[in-house]
Scaffold this active site. Structure first.
Site, PDB file in Angstrom:
ATOM      1  N   TRP A 325       1.854   7.077  -6.755  1.00 18.48           N
ATOM      2  CA  TRP A 325       1.030   6.256  -7.729  1.00 18.48           C
ATOM      3  C   TRP A 325       0.771   5.080  -6.478  1.00 18.48           C
ATOM      4  O   TRP A 325      -0.701   4.584  -6.725  1.00 18.48           O
ATOM      5  CB  TRP A 325       1.427   6.421  -9.026  1.00 18.48           C
ATOM      6  CG  TRP A 325       0.655   5.365  -9.565  1.00 18.48           C
ATOM      7  CD1 TRP A 325       0.453   5.623 -10.212  1.00 18.48           C
ATOM      8  CD2 TRP A 325       0.830   3.566  -9.580  1.00 18.48           C
ATOM      9  NE1 TRP A 325      -0.864   3.618 -10.987  1.00 18.48           N
ATOM     10  CE2 TRP A 325      -0.676   3.256 -10.218  1.00 18.48           C
ATOM     11  CE3 TRP A 325       1.537   2.633  -9.101  1.00 18.48           C
ATOM     12  CZ2 TRP A 325       0.170   1.978 -11.161  1.00 18.48           C
ATOM     13  CZ3 TRP A 325       1.427   1.860  -9.293  1.00 18.48           C
ATOM     14  CH2 TRP A 325       0.756   0.856 -10.697  1.00 18.48           C
ATOM     15  N   HIS A 326       1.755   4.375  -5.942  1.00 15.06           N
ATOM     16  CA  HIS A 326       1.641   3.023  -5.002  1.00 15.06           C
ATOM     17  C   HIS A 326      -0.111   3.527  -3.782  1.00 15.06           C
ATOM     18  O   HIS A 326      -1.140   2.217  -3.853  1.00 15.06           O
ATOM     19  CB  HIS A 326       2.301   2.679  -5.048  1.00 15.06           C
ATOM     20  CG  HIS A 326       3.577   2.030  -5.462  1.00 15.06           C
ATOM     21  ND1 HIS A 326       4.324   2.530  -6.393  1.00 15.06           N
ATOM     22  CD2 HIS A 326       3.672   0.241  -5.816  1.00 15.06           C
ATOM     23  CE1 HIS A 326       4.809   1.133  -7.216  1.00 15.06           C
ATOM     24  NE2 HIS A 326       4.280   0.659  -6.948  1.00 15.06           N
ATOM     25  N   GLY A 327       0.193   4.977  -4.176  1.00 15.72           N
ATOM     26  CA  GLY A 327      -1.374   4.556  -2.750  1.00 15.72           C
ATOM     27  C   GLY A 327      -1.040   6.286  -2.123  1.00 15.72           C
ATOM     28  O   GLY A 327       0.291   7.070  -1.917  1.00 15.72           O
TER      29      GLY A 327
END
Lengths: 463, 355
Positions: A325-327
């Site tokens: 989700w962060h990247g």
């Protein structure tokens, strides 16, 4: 528009604030918050506003559907379709190129190296955050946790609330529903000083601490191949504190801005570097994300209810998804997996770990966190490997020598690992005239540094 | 009454604290980022230049913000006074456009040229950025003879800042004895930062106000109505003298025409840069400035032809292309890259033609 910019501090915020409190009804304030949210968001790229408006309309309509359909397959469609649309949009904008590149790399391993196009996709800033907002709203409506709103602008104001639009915290509708409902009778004077205090605290963390560290950390990590062991540790410790004060500063500013507009936004950090173990850490770091992952992913997967193996699977899966989700990068997958593994290991070893001296647990777990940040910060796996090698294999090389860097590093270490956080100090805050002196001092210092023109965007904007 | 007095006192203390805190933070921030002493009043000229007989040259090991000079006062890495055997020294003379103001450190065109030529084994090249901000071609003559010529360059590229001949009431001078400007007194760094971070529209409005006041102080006819012939002539003679001096030293001069972000005639999108430049050159209207540039470049080409020396026409490649400029005359990273590439290509071809 950055919170730490003149255009925001001296233009957008005063105008938004004055007009908001000039308006009287809740409806007009919803409209104003929506308009200002879109102006704030469109300042980066006006095209992104269309995407957010579309996502808002889809979720709002789904909410109306859930309101009118108490049960049946149509009700399920009102859950599945909007979430699928949100996830497809997020997937397309954030993960398409990552997916294509991964196919290329994977087939390359077998000597095929399928040629894949790299699409020119611009990642709309904050899409991960407002997608979370809309999804949690729909799920909560479906579960009956909240009653869907019938006021489009109330919902639009919630999604586009500029204080938490682009980098969180991930505020669930139910957490601010009461304040939104009573927005027409909100008491400006009650929250003003508290809002200013929270905002300035966050501004100080971002501008004076995080950005000061960033100047050295960025320079050091740009030449990470040449760093000595000490240099690599100094750079990674610098990044560890930079990331915390950057994101925590943003969250504290968001809370302060919320107060200024009569909306109480929940805490997102609770001194995470005081954590003694992984479970403790995830109760303190990015609380809004970890609680969302827990409530909307880990528990629906079964949580810890179906035996040890399933619990391990659920923990790993949740953290892997939290990582990506962060990247769109394998480094984030590894970082998520690493923390999942730490949680699993802690689950197994808790009876022993919890009886170790407090200092050992605190220091030991902190080092594990710093190691995790290597993957979080590295631009690719190779860079992470080089940094870890420099940290753990004695290496001669370069390092920062500026005493200012080490002064800020030591101060930020004390503050984050032993000092008070904003909630410790300001939860029961009451204004006294003497505080005006502190406000003037902090604001003056921050403004001077911002005017230097080197302010950096918030690290979490990229997510 | 007492209440009012107390409030006024409170407001004064708050304002004072704000100012003191802002000033202290600006100074500490400068120390953190540039190692500037918090107690000094740093000035670019004072930190980077020193008077040496009749010339101003780079301060040995001078440092100001991102600018760092070597032992000999040149921007770039340390070097030996004499080039190593098998190495041809390429020296570049110029003003701030060459020194590099807006480029990221290491992206000024002489630095990029170093990188581009690094692959050459025989001969090896060493690029020396001998440019100094504010230097015009007249002062460059003495500077060349008294300082850079000692370092025995094989090639000397000259990037003449033509526009500087439009500044001041008098023609640019080369004084007999160089002197540094007197040291500045206390200057608020917070105020300086605030001024620099004002919105562009405000700054342009201020520029126009200042310009109007400057013009109003002078008699009619002070503003040039056409490119001044005497200044053009002075530029031509000075450049010719410089080229002769370089050639006489045994080095090979190569001229570059002067590029600007404006097209000829200026377009509406060129006005922002032209108006900003006019603050430094209040006598030159945008049209005169652009016209002067064109005429001066023709003189550069003429000198090159007359003296049979090579010339690289940067103006023909870069003029009117805003994407390569940070202001009217200074390059950004991309502009510096284009210039470096043109110079590198030229040097490689020259080496092929005359191995």
């Amino acid at each position: 528009m950055l919170f730490n910019s003149f255009v925001f501090l001296l233009g957008f915020l005063p105008v938004t604030y004055l007009v908001f409190w000039t308006l009287r009804s809740a409806s007009s304030r919803y409209v104003w918050l929506t308009v200002t949210g879109y102006v704030f968001y469109g300042y980066w790229d006006a095209r992104f506003c269309l995407l957010m408006a579309f996502s808002t309309l889809v979720s709002f309509t789904a909410g109306l559907g859930l309101l009118r359909l108490p049960e049946g397959s149509a009700r399920k469609l009102c859950l599945i379709v909007p979430i699928a649309i949100d996830l497809l949009l997020l997937g397309f904008f954030k993960y398409t190129n990552f997916f294509l590149q991964s196919i290329h790399d994977a087939t390359g391993l077998f000597g095929l190296g399928l040629p894949v196009p790299v699409l020119q996709i611009v990642l709309p800033i904050g899409i991960s955050f407002y997608t979370f907002h809309t999804i949690t709203y729909i799920v909560d409506c479906y579960r009956g946790t909240i009653r869907p709103t019938t006021n489009l602008f109330e919902f639009a104001a919630y999604v586009s609330l500029f204080s938490q639009l682009v980098a969180g915290p991930i505020v669930r509708f139910r957490q601010i529903e009461e304040d939104l409902e009573h927005l027409g009778v909100a008491d400006r004077r009650r929250w003003l000083a508290k809002g200013v205090a929270f905002f300035l605290w966050g501004l100080l963390e971002k501008v004076l601490i995080a950005d000061s560290l960033a100047a050295f950390v960025d320079a050091d990590l740009a030449r990470h191949e040449t760093l000595s062991t000490l240099g690599a540790w100094a750079a990674m410790l610098g990044y560890t504190f930079q990331l915390y004060f950057d994101f925590c500063g943003y969250s504290d500013m968001a809370v302060g801005l919320g107060f200024l507009f009569g909306i109480r936004i929940p805490a997102n950090f609770n001194s995470p570097y005081k954590a003694l173990d992984p479970a403790d850490f995830w109760r303190r770091w990015h609380i809004s994300l970890s609680s969302c992952l827990r409530d909307y992913l880990y528990i629906p997967l079964g949580g810890n209810r179906n035996g040890e193996l399933t619990t391990v699977r659920n923990l790993l899966l949740t953290m892997l998804i939290g990582g990506i989700w962060h990247g769109a990068n394998w480094t984030f997958v590894i970082w998520g997996g690493y923390h999942g593994l730490l949680l699993v290991l802690y689950r197994v070893s808790a009876p022993v770990w919890d009886h170790l001296p407090r200092l050992v647990r605190h220091g030991g777990f902190f080092i594990l966190v710093v190691v995790g940040w290597v993957f979080f910060r590295a631009t690719d796996v190779a860079m992470a490997g080089r940094l870890l090698a420099a940290m753990f294999v004695p290496t001669r090389g370069e390092m920062s020598h500026h005493p200012g860097f080490y002064a800020v590093l030591l101060f930020s270490a004390w503050w984050s690992m032993a000092g008070p956080n904003v909630w410790d100090v300001l939860t029961e805050y009451r204004w006294k005239p003497i505080h005006g002196l502190a406000f003037a001092t902090v604001f003056g210092a921050c403004l001077a540094v911002i005017a230097g023109g080197r302010q950096s965007p918030f690290l979490y904007f990229q997510f | 009454m007492r209440n009012k007095l107390r409030r006024a006192l409170y407001a004064i203390v708050v304002a004072l604290l704000f100012v003191v805190s802002a000033e202290s933070a600006a100074r500490l921030d400068d120390w953190m980022h540039w190692s500037l002493s918090p107690l000094s009043t740093p000035n670019m000229s004072e930190e980077l230049l020193c008077a040496d007989g009749r010339i101003l040259r780079g301060q040995p090991h001078g440092k100001f913000k991102k600018f760092e000079l070597n032992e000999f006062g040149f921007r770039g890495p340390e070097m030996a006074s004499v080039p190593a055997a098998g190495t041809e020294r390429v020296l570049i003379l110029g003003a701030s456009e060459t020194f590099g103001l807006y480029e990221t450190t290491g992206k000024e065109y002489p630095a990029q040229l170093t990188t581009l030529l690094a692959t050459s084994e025989s001969p090896r090249f060493e690029v020396v950025n001998a440019a100094l901000p504010g230097m015009n071609v007249r002062t460059m003559r003495n500077y060349w003879s008294d300082w850079p010529s000692r370092f025995r360059p094989a090639w000397v590229f000259v990037y003449p800042p033509t526009h500087l001949y439009l500044g001041g009431d008098e023609l640019p001078s080369a004084p007999g004895q160089a002197t540094m400007a007197p040291k500045a007194g206390f200057q608020s760094r917070f105020w300086g930062r605030l001024r620099d971070s004002m919105p562009l529209a405000y700054r342009q409005w201020r520029f126009r106000q200042v310009l109007r006041a400057e013009v109003a102080q002078h008699p009619d006819g002070w503003v040039f109505e056409s490119p001044p012939a005497d200044r053009l002539q002075a530029f031509t003679e000075d450049l010719d003298e410089l080229v002769k001096a370089i050639a006489a030293s045994g080095a090979r001069p190569i001229l570059l025409t002067h590029a600007v972000s404006s097209a000829t005639p200026p377009r509406s999108e060129d006005m922002e840069h032209l108006v900003t430049m006019r603050l430094s050159l209040p006598r030159a209207t945008p049209e005169v400035l652009v016209d002067f540039e064109q005429k001066a470049n023709s003189r550069i080409l003429a000198i090159a032809e007359q003296r049979a020396i090579p010339v690289i026409d940067l103006a023909a490649v870069l003029n009117g292309k805003h994407e390569f400029f940070a202001d009217l005359v200074h390059f950004n990273d991309s502009g510096a890259e284009v210039v470096a590439q043109l110079l590198a290509d030229w040097i490689r071809q020259a080496c092929l033609a005359h191995p």
